[in-house]
Design a protein around this motif. Sequence first.
Motif, short mmCIF file in Angstrom:
data_model
loop_
_atom_site.label_atom_id
_atom_site.label_comp_id
_atom_site.label_asym_id
_atom_site.label_seq_id
_atom_site.Cartn_x
_atom_site.Cartn_y
_atom_site.Cartn_z
N ALA A 129 0.83 -1.23 0.01
CA ALA A 129 -0.17 0.09 0.05
C ALA A 129 0.87 1.26 -0.22
O ALA A 129 0.53 2.27 -0.80
CB ALA A 129 -0.80 0.01 1.17
N GLU A 130 1.98 1.27 0.68
CA GLU A 130 2.73 2.24 0.54
C GLU A 130 3.68 2.60 -0.70
O GLU A 130 3.72 3.63 -1.13
CB GLU A 130 4.14 2.26 1.95
CG GLU A 130 4.93 3.24 2.04
CD GLU A 130 4.19 4.49 2.51
OE1 GLU A 130 4.80 5.69 2.46
OE2 GLU A 130 3.08 4.30 3.16
N ALA A 131 3.98 1.49 -1.21
CA ALA A 131 4.56 1.30 -2.42
C ALA A 131 3.79 2.06 -3.59
O ALA A 131 4.19 2.53 -4.77
CB ALA A 131 5.29 0.15 -2.96
N LEU A 132 2.44 1.64 -3.62
CA LEU A 132 1.48 2.15 -4.36
C LEU A 132 1.26 3.74 -4.47
O LEU A 132 0.68 4.21 -5.44
CB LEU A 132 0.10 1.45 -4.12
CG LEU A 132 0.05 -0.10 -4.71
CD1 LEU A 132 -1.15 -0.89 -4.38
CD2 LEU A 132 0.18 -0.24 -6.15
N LYS A 133 1.70 4.20 -3.36
CA LYS A 133 1.52 5.75 -3.58
C LYS A 133 2.78 6.43 -4.58
O LYS A 133 2.21 7.48 -5.11
CB LYS A 133 2.11 6.33 -2.00
CG LYS A 133 1.22 5.76 -0.97
CD LYS A 133 1.64 6.63 0.41
CE LYS A 133 0.73 6.14 1.45
NZ LYS A 133 0.99 6.35 2.48
N TYR A 134 3.50 5.68 -5.16
CA TYR A 134 4.25 6.09 -6.12
C TYR A 134 3.78 5.41 -7.48
O TYR A 134 3.80 4.40 -7.67
CB TYR A 134 5.75 5.55 -6.03
CG TYR A 134 6.29 6.32 -4.62
CD1 TYR A 134 7.07 7.24 -4.56
CD2 TYR A 134 6.25 5.39 -3.33
CE1 TYR A 134 7.53 7.88 -3.21
CE2 TYR A 134 6.69 5.92 -2.25
CZ TYR A 134 7.43 7.27 -2.27
OH TYR A 134 7.96 7.73 -1.09
N PRO A 135 3.62 6.39 -8.41
CA PRO A 135 2.63 5.87 -9.72
C PRO A 135 3.77 4.96 -10.57
O PRO A 135 3.07 4.08 -11.26
CB PRO A 135 2.58 7.37 -10.42
CG PRO A 135 2.18 8.17 -9.27
CD PRO A 135 3.39 7.90 -8.16
N GLU A 136 4.98 5.38 -10.38
CA GLU A 136 5.95 4.68 -11.32
C GLU A 136 5.89 3.06 -10.85
O GLU A 136 6.20 1.98 -11.64
CB GLU A 136 7.32 5.12 -10.90
CG GLU A 136 7.79 6.47 -11.38
CD GLU A 136 7.37 7.47 -10.38
OE1 GLU A 136 7.47 8.75 -10.54
OE2 GLU A 136 6.82 7.04 -9.32
N PHE A 137 5.69 2.82 -9.58
CA PHE A 137 5.83 1.47 -8.92
C PHE A 137 4.71 0.55 -9.85
O PHE A 137 5.16 -0.43 -10.38
CB PHE A 137 5.39 1.39 -7.43
CG PHE A 137 5.25 0.06 -7.06
CD1 PHE A 137 6.46 -0.69 -6.74
CD2 PHE A 137 4.21 -0.57 -6.71
CE1 PHE A 137 6.41 -2.13 -6.33
CE2 PHE A 137 3.84 -2.01 -6.14
CZ PHE A 137 5.05 -2.45 -5.92
N MET A 138 3.38 1.06 -9.80
CA MET A 138 2.44 0.18 -10.66
C MET A 138 2.45 0.32 -12.19
O MET A 138 2.25 -0.70 -12.56
CB MET A 138 0.87 0.88 -10.21
CG MET A 138 -0.16 -0.04 -10.86
SD MET A 138 -0.10 -1.72 -10.63
CE MET A 138 -0.88 -1.88 -8.92
#
Length: 455
Positions: free
Chosen positions: A190-199
């Motif tokens: 959930a924290e990683a998904l805050k960065y658009p580049e991740f998804m």
Amino acid sequence: MKIKRFFAAFLMLLTVVSLSAVPVAADDAVTPVPDPNIQAKAAVLIDAETGTMLYGKNEHNELYPASLTKIMTALLTLEAVDQGKLSLDQEITASASALNGLAADGSSAGIKVGETMTVENYLKCMLIVSANEACDVLAEAVSGSVSAFVDAMNAKAKELGCQNTHFVNPNGLHDSQHYTSAWDLYLITAEALKYPEFMSICDMGVAEIPASNLSETRRLHTTNYLLSNWRANGYLYSDAHGIKTGSTSEAGHCLVSSATKGSRTLISVVLGAERIVGADGVADVQSFSETKRLFLWGFENFSTKTVLSELDMLADVPVTLSKIDSVAVHPASAVDLILPNDVKPEELEQKLVLPENVKAPVTAGQELGSVELSHNGKVYVSVPLVALNSVEASKLLTFWDNVQQFFSRTIVKVVLVLLGVLIVIGVVWKLTLGRRRYRYGKPARRSRGYRGRRR
């Protein structure tokens, strides 16, 4: 003629009776939500918007995550980019120390010592084909060394509230002291998904990495069977997006994924699934099939329902120091919840947390308490309750209240007691010691005349 009328009436009566005998389902009859009985060591299904857990199985058990570890590695890398320590287009050269000691049969993108690529392309190698060497290259770029990066991983896990997580490396290669839980992986994701580049990277079925100083163009095909059938058939799920696969003999088959249908997004974590070979010789990698089944179950059996409105007056709170006896309280905002289809909003239990009374003045919108909504022991949400209108204070009642509060203070009570004691001492002194002093100190009687010896 009369006989025809009789039979016509008789047939109509039979029709009415037969229709009335047909059972009619009650309007409020709802099929209970079935248990999906996910075949894995642990699993969770979370509504992405509200954080509501729709399904949980051994969600806090410590298990091996395999390459799901790379979600945390990606998170710390993107955090460094966000902080300006790195940039996505910054070129990094793979060192010998980064590639040293990695398992020869582990996931790899064939990155060589001395090869130079951008941070973004290392992320693609790591997240799309699960390249272990890319993890250690990024770890050194972010923290200076792999060991320092691992310390940062554990610190970040603690910061996110992970209680059953301990990392030993950035890539997920097996170690008995390298573990996490389904719930903790959800928190990290959930924290990683805050960065658009991740998804945007995790959701790629295929990607091309430009030629580098030591390699020709690489074509990467995702290891996620829900996104692409390049590696295996029978798992594609059009609503799926990302996120990361992982597997070792000790961890089993693992998958973190998300799916979006309409306005709803669900996040799933499946740990310790198996690869089952059927009688027909066809293999079923259950991390994918069970994840897909979990998504279908979640979308089919849960829906968004409005459970509270701002117009709901839930209670009256007594008001002191005012001519008005009470003030009504209502939810600070409307509340929508993801609920099982067999649970109606009116079936939720409301637990009000309010003071016995509140002192005036009270302003409209002032928070006075809260209401907790639950069902069968599961707490869904706690909502602030605010005052409907303002209530003015009475000047006279406020004055007397201030006087009472002044004299109820401990220091004032102590001073009053000391004064009382001093007064008592003074009175006692006056009544006892003062009289004695007066009695013993009074002047002697004067002689009436000289009575000397006569001559």
